[in-house]
Design a protein around this motif. Structure first.
Motif, PDB file in Angstrom:
ATOM      1  N   ALA A   1     -13.645  -6.987  11.502  1.00  0.00           N
ATOM      2  CA  ALA A   1     -14.128  -5.610  11.336  1.00  0.00           C
ATOM      3  C   ALA A   1     -13.059  -4.587  10.927  1.00  0.00           C
ATOM      4  CB  ALA A   1     -14.868  -5.163  12.595  1.00  0.00           C
ATOM      5  N   PRO A   2     -11.918  -4.513  11.607  1.00  0.00           N
ATOM      6  CA  PRO A   2     -10.948  -3.462  11.239  1.00  0.00           C
ATOM      7  C   PRO A   2     -10.121  -3.781   9.997  1.00  0.00           C
ATOM      8  CG  PRO A   2     -10.130  -4.725  13.110  1.00  0.00           C
ATOM      9  CD  PRO A   2     -11.488  -5.269  12.788  1.00  0.00           C
ATOM     10  N   ARG A   3     -10.250  -4.977   9.473  1.00  0.00           N
ATOM     11  CA  ARG A   3      -9.362  -5.349   8.365  1.00  0.00           C
ATOM     12  C   ARG A   3      -9.800  -4.711   7.046  1.00  0.00           C
ATOM     13  NH1 ARG A   3      -5.895  -9.474   9.409  1.00  0.00           N
ATOM     14  NH2 ARG A   3      -5.963 -10.225   7.264  1.00  0.00           N
ATOM     15  N   PRO A   4      -8.810  -4.404   6.182  1.00  0.00           N
ATOM     16  CA  PRO A   4      -9.156  -3.770   4.909  1.00  0.00           C
ATOM     17  C   PRO A   4      -9.981  -4.706   4.020  1.00  0.00           C
ATOM     18  CG  PRO A   4      -6.778  -4.122   5.084  1.00  0.00           C
ATOM     19  CD  PRO A   4      -7.365  -4.505   6.394  1.00  0.00           C
ATOM     20  N   ILE A   5     -10.806  -4.105   3.209  1.00  0.00           N
ATOM     21  CA  ILE A   5     -11.755  -4.827   2.377  1.00  0.00           C
ATOM     22  C   ILE A   5     -11.048  -5.793   1.413  1.00  0.00           C
ATOM     23  CG2 ILE A   5     -11.881  -3.125   0.484  1.00  0.00           C
ATOM     24  CD1 ILE A   5     -14.863  -4.586   2.195  1.00  0.00           C
TER      25      ILE A   5
ATOM     26  N   ILE B   1     -16.755   1.991   1.263  1.00  0.00           N
ATOM     27  CA  ILE B   1     -16.507   0.774   2.045  1.00  0.00           C
ATOM     28  C   ILE B   1     -15.017   0.473   1.995  1.00  0.00           C
ATOM     29  CG2 ILE B   1     -17.001  -1.689   2.249  1.00  0.00           C
ATOM     30  CD1 ILE B   1     -19.618  -1.068   0.638  1.00  0.00           C
ATOM     31  N   SER B   2     -14.306   0.695   3.105  1.00  0.00           N
ATOM     32  CA  SER B   2     -12.868   0.433   3.068  1.00  0.00           C
ATOM     33  C   SER B   2     -12.463  -0.661   4.041  1.00  0.00           C
ATOM     34  CB  SER B   2     -12.086   1.720   3.343  1.00  0.00           C
ATOM     35  OG  SER B   2     -12.429   2.237   4.599  1.00  0.00           O
ATOM     36  N   THR B   3     -13.281  -0.921   5.048  1.00  0.00           N
ATOM     37  CA  THR B   3     -12.960  -2.032   5.958  1.00  0.00           C
ATOM     38  C   THR B   3     -14.088  -3.059   5.910  1.00  0.00           C
ATOM     39  OG1 THR B   3     -14.109  -1.108   7.865  1.00  0.00           O
ATOM     40  CG2 THR B   3     -11.817  -0.455   7.564  1.00  0.00           C
ATOM     41  N   ILE B   4     -13.782  -4.253   6.416  1.00  0.00           N
ATOM     42  CA  ILE B   4     -14.811  -5.295   6.472  1.00  0.00           C
ATOM     43  C   ILE B   4     -15.927  -4.851   7.417  1.00  0.00           C
ATOM     44  CG2 ILE B   4     -15.252  -7.720   7.042  1.00  0.00           C
ATOM     45  CD1 ILE B   4     -12.426  -8.357   6.142  1.00  0.00           C
ATOM     46  N   GLY B   5     -15.536  -4.069   8.436  1.00  0.00           N
ATOM     47  CA  GLY B   5     -16.543  -3.523   9.353  1.00  0.00           C
ATOM     48  C   GLY B   5     -17.566  -2.660   8.625  1.00  0.00           C
ATOM     49  N   ASP B   6     -17.092  -1.869   7.648  1.00  0.00           N
ATOM     50  CA  ASP B   6     -18.032  -1.062   6.854  1.00  0.00           C
ATOM     51  C   ASP B   6     -19.051  -1.963   6.164  1.00  0.00           C
ATOM     52  OD1 ASP B   6     -16.609   1.212   7.543  1.00  0.00           O
ATOM     53  OD2 ASP B   6     -15.370   1.168   5.728  1.00  0.00           O
ATOM     54  N   LEU B   7     -18.575  -3.085   5.664  1.00  0.00           N
ATOM     55  CA  LEU B   7     -19.469  -4.042   4.980  1.00  0.00           C
ATOM     56  C   LEU B   7     -20.486  -4.636   5.944  1.00  0.00           C
ATOM     57  CD1 LEU B   7     -17.675  -6.613   2.647  1.00  0.00           C
ATOM     58  CD2 LEU B   7     -19.534  -5.077   2.046  1.00  0.00           C
TER      59      LEU B   7
ATOM     60  N   LEU C   1     -20.076 -11.193  -0.424  1.00  0.00           N
ATOM     61  CA  LEU C   1     -19.475 -10.176   0.445  1.00  0.00           C
ATOM     62  C   LEU C   1     -20.150 -10.188   1.813  1.00  0.00           C
ATOM     63  CD1 LEU C   1     -19.125  -7.150  -2.023  1.00  0.00           C
ATOM     64  CD2 LEU C   1     -17.272  -8.528  -1.043  1.00  0.00           C
ATOM     65  N   HIS C   2     -21.466 -10.323   1.795  1.00  0.00           N
ATOM     66  CA  HIS C   2     -22.235 -10.341   3.033  1.00  0.00           C
ATOM     67  C   HIS C   2     -21.782 -11.509   3.917  1.00  0.00           C
ATOM     68  CE1 HIS C   2     -25.768  -9.653   5.556  1.00  0.00           C
ATOM     69  NE2 HIS C   2     -25.901 -10.967   5.598  1.00  0.00           N
ATOM     70  N   ARG C   3     -21.609 -12.667   3.292  1.00  0.00           N
ATOM     71  CA  ARG C   3     -21.233 -13.853   4.052  1.00  0.00           C
ATOM     72  C   ARG C   3     -19.796 -13.756   4.588  1.00  0.00           C
ATOM     73  NH1 ARG C   3     -24.340 -17.974   3.874  1.00  0.00           N
ATOM     74  NH2 ARG C   3     -22.651 -19.440   4.228  1.00  0.00           N
ATOM     75  N   PHE C   4     -18.864 -13.416   3.693  1.00  0.00           N
ATOM     76  CA  PHE C   4     -17.464 -13.354   4.123  1.00  0.00           C
ATOM     77  C   PHE C   4     -17.277 -12.307   5.226  1.00  0.00           C
ATOM     78  CE2 PHE C   4     -16.185 -15.266  -0.134  1.00  0.00           C
ATOM     79  CZ  PHE C   4     -15.763 -16.457   0.424  1.00  0.00           C
ATOM     80  N   ALA C   5     -17.968 -11.181   5.100  1.00  0.00           N
ATOM     81  CA  ALA C   5     -17.819 -10.117   6.106  1.00  0.00           C
ATOM     82  C   ALA C   5     -18.232 -10.600   7.486  1.00  0.00           C
ATOM     83  CB  ALA C   5     -18.652  -8.895   5.705  1.00  0.00           C
ATOM     84  N   ARG C   6     -19.121 -11.585   7.537  1.00  0.00           N
ATOM     85  CA  ARG C   6     -19.552 -12.154   8.815  1.00  0.00           C
ATOM     86  C   ARG C   6     -18.792 -13.418   9.174  1.00  0.00           C
ATOM     87  NH1 ARG C   6     -22.782  -8.935   6.870  1.00  0.00           N
ATOM     88  NH2 ARG C   6     -24.284  -7.741   8.079  1.00  0.00           N
ATOM     89  N   GLY C   7     -17.716 -13.686   8.430  1.00  0.00           N
ATOM     90  CA  GLY C   7     -16.884 -14.849   8.732  1.00  0.00           C
ATOM     91  C   GLY C   7     -17.515 -16.155   8.309  1.00  0.00           C
ATOM     92  N   ARG C   8     -18.396 -16.101   7.306  1.00  0.00           N
ATOM     93  CA  ARG C   8     -19.027 -17.335   6.836  1.00  0.00           C
ATOM     94  C   ARG C   8     -18.454 -17.722   5.472  1.00  0.00           C
ATOM     95  NH1 ARG C   8     -24.324 -15.323   8.931  1.00  0.00           N
ATOM     96  NH2 ARG C   8     -25.116 -15.168   6.801  1.00  0.00           N
ATOM     97  N   ASP C   9     -18.186 -19.001   5.305  1.00  0.00           N
ATOM     98  CA  ASP C   9     -17.592 -19.501   4.064  1.00  0.00           C
ATOM     99  C   ASP C   9     -17.903 -20.991   3.996  1.00  0.00           C
ATOM    100  OD1 ASP C   9     -16.017 -20.325   1.965  1.00  0.00           O
ATOM    101  OD2 ASP C   9     -14.099 -19.820   2.904  1.00  0.00           O
ATOM    102  N   ASP C  10     -18.697 -21.396   3.005  1.00  0.00           N
ATOM    103  CA  ASP C  10     -19.140 -22.800   2.919  1.00  0.00           C
ATOM    104  C   ASP C  10     -18.248 -23.664   2.049  1.00  0.00           C
ATOM    105  OD1 ASP C  10     -21.344 -22.162   4.421  1.00  0.00           O
ATOM    106  OD2 ASP C  10     -22.547 -21.622   2.653  1.00  0.00           O
ATOM    107  N   ARG C  11     -17.200 -23.100   1.491  1.00  0.00           N
ATOM    108  CA  ARG C  11     -16.387 -23.906   0.575  1.00  0.00           C
ATOM    109  C   ARG C  11     -15.753 -25.083   1.314  1.00  0.00           C
ATOM    110  NH1 ARG C  11     -12.038 -20.283  -1.189  1.00  0.00           N
ATOM    111  NH2 ARG C  11     -12.384 -19.469   0.891  1.00  0.00           N
TER     112      ARG C  11
END
Ligand code: MG
Length: 421
Positions: free
Chosen positions: A212-216, A235-241, A260-270
């Protein structure tokens, strides 16, 4: 092997169910890790600490406490700085004159890419002993998937990683930092948190809050252009997203919105996908007439570099090593290689890299065939660190990509860069 509570000593690898003290009860080391998900996570990113500088310090112990900069040469920028030099504010890609302004006592060492490449492959070999699923990102970093290795190593992935870090230190003599999580995005984020000699863990339960607090701009794949656009949109932080629903993000940003939606929630299927070591991409041509003329030979190289670059880009890989191939009029084959300071898939950079190799061989006997190859391929991951300029941010790369797109639509000869004509 019950790891319910998730403790581990990074030095003796003891993993007691409880570790109440600041120090390991077995060996007294202060390097203890405690995390509820420690022994359940299996995706790691390993990054060598100040790689080039660490190798030079290893080879010259007098330098250990000195500020060391690797760089100089034609580009005149810092290729790498040790942690002592970083205290002065010296960073990769900084102009050398500026680095010496803030730290006049720095020891400047010319890069020895052949040596670094050799050490890089030693590190990779140790990684591959830990798991076959190693995906190199560059000469000194890689993703590892340690899922399913518990039975083989009789340790959790975290234990195997701690063991690997110790092995790299003891047998190769350089330090690494480890990020452990449940996907690549968070593993890479984690490896940066605790450098040098770090071991940072990001679990499922905390991912969203951690981000959340990390920059976009720290989101995987968010380059400067997209970052600027998101900031303009407030939108400047991941929390904003995280506060914006997926449909809105897709409406605003298209397919990127979904990511963006997925990464902001810590999801990554790669997946961690190893690129085969032995693979290379090469192209060659037989000259119309045998030639010893460096201008003729150089001209013949350009379309070959373009061909290699196009195929590297199609596979989304970069080459760390470039090889020049020459066949003499009497059919003797010669190859000359060099390791690049930075892996590439750009025709222009391949072309520039083979010029000195060609210059050394041209002017003597005549050649009937020329070729160029890219080797030591690694994934063309868009690394978010500022010192690793994303290839698409550079104008020559943008131009090359635009040309590639037109060609795919209109056929190979639709556009040629000036040099082909
Ligand atoms: Mg590194």
């Amino acid at each position: 092997m019950s790891h319910a509570l998730g403790h581990m000593c990074r030095d003796c690898l003891a993993a007691p169910a409880e570790m109440p003290e600041e120090r390991c009860p077995e060996c007294g080391s202060p390097r203890v890790l405690s995390h509820p998900e420690l022994h359940r996570l299996a995706i790691a990113h390993i990054d060598c600490d100040a790689f080039y500088a660490a190798i030079e310090k290893r080879d010259c112990p007098d330098l250990v406490d000195r500020p060391v900069i690797i760089g100089g040469g034609r580009r005149g920028v810092v290729a790498a700085a040790c942690y002592v030099a970083r205290v002065y504010g010296i960073r990769s890609a900084m102009p050398m004159f500026k680095a010496l302004e803030v730290c006049p006592d720095a020891v400047v060492i010319r890069p020895d890419m052949a040596k670094y490449a050799a050490v890089g492959s030693q590190v990779r070999a140790l990684m591959r002993a830990a798991t076959p699923l190693v995906e190199p990102l560059s000469i000194d970093e890689a993703f590892l998937d340690l899922g399913g290795t518990e039975l083989l190593h009789r340790r959790s992935p975290a234990g195997t990683l701690a063991r690997l870090a110790l092995d790299i230190e003891r047998t190769i003599g350089i330090g690494v930092s480890i990020g452990l999580s449940y996907n690549k995005f968070l593993a890479k984020t984690a490896s940066d948190l605790d450098k040098p000699r770090g071991f940072a863990v990001i679990g499922c339960a905390e991912a969203r809050q951690f981000l959340a607090p990390r920059p976009i701009g720290t989101i995987y794949g968010v380059g400067r252009a997209l970052e600027a656009r998101l900031r303009r949109d407030g939108i400047s932080t991941i929390g904003d997203l995280q506060t914006i629903d997926e449909a809105t993000l897709i409406r605003r940003y298209g397919a990127v919105g979904h990511q963006l939606h997925r990464f902001a929630r810590g999801r990554d299927d790669r997946k961690v996908s190893p690129v085969q070591r032995a693979k290379s991409v090469s192209s060659e041509t037989t000259l119309v007439a045998d030639s010893a003329d460096s201008a003729v030979l150089s001209r013949a190289m350009w379309p070959l570099c373009e061909d290699v670059a196009r195929r590297l880009k199609a596979r989304d890989v970069l080459g760390q090593r470039v090889t020049l191939k020459l066949k003499t009029a009497d059919f003797r084959l010669m190859t000359r290689s060099r390791t690049l300071a930075r892996p590439t898939n750009l025709a222009e950079e391949l072309f520039q890299a083979v010029q000195p190799l060609l210059a050394r061989e041209a002017g003597g006997e005549a050649f009937r065939l020329v070729g160029v190859g890219a080797e030591e391929l690694c994934a063309a991951e868009r690394a978010p660190q500022p010192d690793l300029l994303a290839p698409e941010d550079r104008p020559d790369a943008r131009l090359e990509r635009a040309i590639d797109r037109v060609r795919r639509k209109a056929g190979k000869t639709a556009i040629m860069k000036g040099r082909s004509l």
